[in-house]
Write a protein that holds these residues in place. Structure first.
Motif, PDB file in Angstrom:
ATOM      1  N   GLU A  30      39.165  14.693  20.394  1.00 25.61           N
ATOM      2  CA  GLU A  30      39.853  15.677  21.129  1.00 25.61           C
ATOM      3  C   GLU A  30      41.056  16.003  20.519  1.00 25.61           C
ATOM      4  OE1 GLU A  30      37.790  17.466  22.792  1.00 25.61           O
ATOM      5  OE2 GLU A  30      36.381  16.280  23.572  1.00 25.61           O
ATOM      6  N   PHE A  31      41.557  17.298  19.993  1.00 23.08           N
ATOM      7  CA  PHE A  31      42.737  17.382  19.478  1.00 23.08           C
ATOM      8  C   PHE A  31      43.386  18.841  19.702  1.00 23.08           C
ATOM      9  CE2 PHE A  31      39.253  18.452  16.821  1.00 23.08           C
ATOM     10  CZ  PHE A  31      39.599  19.960  16.348  1.00 23.08           C
ATOM     11  N   VAL A  32      44.549  18.947  19.456  1.00 24.16           N
ATOM     12  CA  VAL A  32      45.183  20.145  19.831  1.00 24.16           C
ATOM     13  C   VAL A  32      45.679  20.848  18.403  1.00 24.16           C
ATOM     14  CG1 VAL A  32      47.060  21.348  20.695  1.00 24.16           C
ATOM     15  CG2 VAL A  32      46.227  19.551  21.898  1.00 24.16           C
ATOM     16  N   ARG A  33      45.345  21.989  17.968  1.00 27.18           N
ATOM     17  CA  ARG A  33      45.958  22.702  16.914  1.00 27.18           C
ATOM     18  C   ARG A  33      46.372  24.101  16.967  1.00 27.18           C
ATOM     19  NH1 ARG A  33      42.410  22.112  11.145  1.00 27.18           N
ATOM     20  NH2 ARG A  33      44.059  21.960   9.848  1.00 27.18           N
ATOM     21  N   THR A  34      47.338  24.491  17.488  1.00 27.11           N
ATOM     22  CA  THR A  34      47.868  25.751  17.857  1.00 27.11           C
ATOM     23  C   THR A  34      48.826  26.187  16.908  1.00 27.11           C
ATOM     24  OG1 THR A  34      49.460  24.534  19.467  1.00 27.11           O
ATOM     25  CG2 THR A  34      47.327  25.564  20.420  1.00 27.11           C
ATOM     26  N   ARG A  35      49.922  25.514  16.563  1.00 26.79           N
ATOM     27  CA  ARG A  35      51.196  25.985  15.719  1.00 26.79           C
ATOM     28  C   ARG A  35      51.403  25.126  14.668  1.00 26.79           C
ATOM     29  NH1 ARG A  35      55.101  29.416  17.531  1.00 26.79           N
ATOM     30  NH2 ARG A  35      56.509  28.192  16.105  1.00 26.79           N
ATOM     31  N   THR A  36      50.446  23.797  14.628  1.00 26.47           N
ATOM     32  CA  THR A  36      50.853  22.785  13.680  1.00 26.47           C
ATOM     33  C   THR A  36      50.044  23.112  12.434  1.00 26.47           C
ATOM     34  OG1 THR A  36      49.113  21.273  14.766  1.00 26.47           O
ATOM     35  CG2 THR A  36      51.696  20.913  15.121  1.00 26.47           C
ATOM     36  N   TYR A  37      50.325  22.482  11.371  1.00 24.47           N
ATOM     37  CA  TYR A  37      49.595  22.574  10.086  1.00 24.47           C
ATOM     38  C   TYR A  37      48.500  21.314  10.230  1.00 24.47           C
ATOM     39  CZ  TYR A  37      48.536  22.573   5.238  1.00 24.47           C
ATOM     40  OH  TYR A  37      47.815  22.726   3.761  1.00 24.47           O
ATOM     41  N   TYR A  38      48.729  20.300  10.570  1.00 23.22           N
ATOM     42  CA  TYR A  38      47.881  19.536  11.041  1.00 23.22           C
ATOM     43  C   TYR A  38      47.358  19.191  12.302  1.00 23.22           C
ATOM     44  CZ  TYR A  38      49.269  17.550   6.398  1.00 23.22           C
ATOM     45  OH  TYR A  38      49.729  17.026   5.196  1.00 23.22           O
ATOM     46  N   PRO A  39      45.918  19.090  12.446  1.00 20.34           N
ATOM     47  CA  PRO A  39      45.603  18.766  14.022  1.00 20.34           C
ATOM     48  C   PRO A  39      46.019  17.563  14.810  1.00 20.34           C
ATOM     49  CG  PRO A  39      43.826  18.203  12.338  1.00 20.34           C
ATOM     50  CD  PRO A  39      44.916  18.743  11.499  1.00 20.34           C
ATOM     51  N   GLU A 227      56.983  24.149   2.696  1.00 22.67           N
ATOM     52  CA  GLU A 227      57.576  24.299   4.261  1.00 22.67           C
ATOM     53  C   GLU A 227      56.813  23.869   5.226  1.00 22.67           C
ATOM     54  OE1 GLU A 227      61.381  25.192   6.298  1.00 22.67           O
ATOM     55  OE2 GLU A 227      60.880  24.867   4.290  1.00 22.67           O
ATOM     56  N   ALA A 228      55.643  24.272   5.171  1.00 22.75           N
ATOM     57  CA  ALA A 228      54.577  24.227   6.480  1.00 22.75           C
ATOM     58  C   ALA A 228      54.302  22.461   6.273  1.00 22.75           C
ATOM     59  CB  ALA A 228      53.125  24.979   5.911  1.00 22.75           C
ATOM     60  N   LEU A 229      53.929  21.833   5.141  1.00 24.77           N
ATOM     61  CA  LEU A 229      53.950  20.496   5.342  1.00 24.77           C
ATOM     62  C   LEU A 229      55.049  19.741   5.591  1.00 24.77           C
ATOM     63  CD1 LEU A 229      52.169  20.478   1.895  1.00 24.77           C
ATOM     64  CD2 LEU A 229      51.039  20.095   3.923  1.00 24.77           C
ATOM     65  N   ARG A 230      56.064  20.225   5.148  1.00 27.22           N
ATOM     66  CA  ARG A 230      57.443  19.418   5.691  1.00 27.22           C
ATOM     67  C   ARG A 230      57.543  19.456   7.009  1.00 27.22           C
ATOM     68  NH1 ARG A 230      62.832  20.420   6.575  1.00 27.22           N
ATOM     69  NH2 ARG A 230      62.672  22.552   6.308  1.00 27.22           N
TER      70      ARG A 230
END
Length: 371
Positions: A30-39, A227-230
């Motif tokens: 179970e994971f959350v992925r809303t604003r992040t690049y990685y789950p 920038e997204a990764l950082r």
């Protein structure tokens, strides 16, 4: 349905060691992925047929025992619709579960639609109606409610009898080896080595830009990805894709212009100086260093006619095998084959899906000859 909550490394060591003594285990996340690049991993469910463990990775520092289980080749890991779970494992532990099989793919070999959900299969094969009301819950919040925990536990508790029923049917139908191959293929696609310098090719609509405009988009897309990764932020939360395209197309070098074009004020405030600097530098690119125009496959001569010929052959294979046409070869997979022939000169190092494993024998060779 009894389960235990694992919050300490010693407990984790014990349940993983126990799981490594059986041939098959059930896994889910179970994971959350809303604003992040990685789950963001919130919970791991593990069931070895006797012990059902809900592992809390947010409080356990040493997860090496779980990584060892993922890599233990003597234990088959069973998951359902595992695409995003694999991404979670790869990001969190640097490895994938192996060997692994996906029950959604097993079901597809038995004539179910490729995206048949877990609850639908459980009801179909086990006669149990699952409560899916917690599927959109915040799995990073603590404490997790009893309802959340029971929902999570059910995902692996019922996965075992479902897997056993599917395994019996798929073995009789002669598709078991193919299901394993397909699961491996899905896993291989989840490990992406992102080429940051080529990020502009993933921007939707980039094909509409002229080489001079692509020379601006290319460094902008690379900057946005870095920038997204950082910041571990989803790409569009750094800077919206359409706004990047507008800046590249118009060569915008002015913050007011960005705001006039309706771009997000916070993103403009935060990044306009950097973006303007990138655009100014990109405008100095010599003509002979412009990126090549992006030629879409569908714009190439004869594409529509050839695609229809391939699609008709897939339909014939579908009738002969009893497998759904979109499972045999999606539009994306047929395009991948055409691109391999027309753009990559049939490079053996870059085989498309239909030229591998079970698809190759079933219809891949025929499609290749048709091209």
């Amino acid at each position: 349905m009894n389960y235990q909550i694992i919050t300490q490394a010693e407990q984790l060591e014990a349940v993983c060691q126990s799981a490594r003594n059986v041939d098959v285990v059930m896994l889910d996340t179970e994971f959350v992925r809303t604003r992040t690049y990685y789950p963001q991993l919130g919970l791991i469910q593990l069931y070895d047929g006797e012990t059902l463990s809900l592992i809390d990775p947010t409080v356990i520092d040493d997860m090496s025992a779980f990584s060892a289980l993922l890599k233990d080749t003597s234990v088959l890991k069973v998951l359902h619709a595992c695409g995003e779970d694999l991404e979670v494992f790869n990001n969190s532990f640097g490895c994938l579960p192996y060997p692994m099989v996906d029950t959604q793919l097993m079901a597809a070999f038995l004539g179910h639609g490729l995206s048949t959900g877990f609850a639908a299969l459980v009801e179909n094969y086990l006669g149990v109606e699952l409560d899916k009301s917690e599927s959109r819950t915040d799995w990073l919040a603590r404490p997790l409610s009893e309802k959340q925990l029971e929902y999570a536990a059910a995902d692996v508790f019922y996965l075992q009898p479902l897997y056993e029923k599917l395994f019996e049917k798929i073995t009789q139908a002669g598709w078991w080896e193919a299901a394993q191959q397909e699961s491996d293929l899905v896993a291989s696609k989840r490990i992406k080595n992102v080429n940051q310098e080529m990020a502009y090719l993933d921007v939707k609509g980039a094909w509409q830009l002229k080489p001079r405009e692509l020379a601006i988009l290319k460094p902008l897309a690379t900057w946005r990805l870095k920038e997204a990764l950082r910041r571990d932020l989803a790409l569009n939360f750094v800077f919206k894709e359409n706004d990047l395209l507008t800046i590249a197309k118009q060569g915008i070098q002015n913050r007011n212009r960005m705001e006039q074009e309706g771009m997000d004020p916070r993103s403009v405030q935060r990044h306009s100086t950097r973006i303007i600097s990138i655009v100014k530098s990109a405008k100095m690119t010599p003509v002979d260093e412009f990126p090549e125009p992006i030629e879409r496959l569908m714009d190439m001569p004869g594409y529509k006619q050839k695609f229809k010929v391939l699609k008709d052959e897939v339909k014939r294979a579908s009738t002969a095998s009893g497998l759904a046409t979109e499972f045999l070869a999606s539009k994306k997979q047929l395009n991948q084959l055409m691109s391999w022939v027309w753009k990559k000169d049939r490079d053996p190092a870059k085989l498309p899906d239909v030229m591998q494993s079970w698809r190759l024998e079933l219809f891949g060779e025929k499609l290749n000859k048709l091209l």
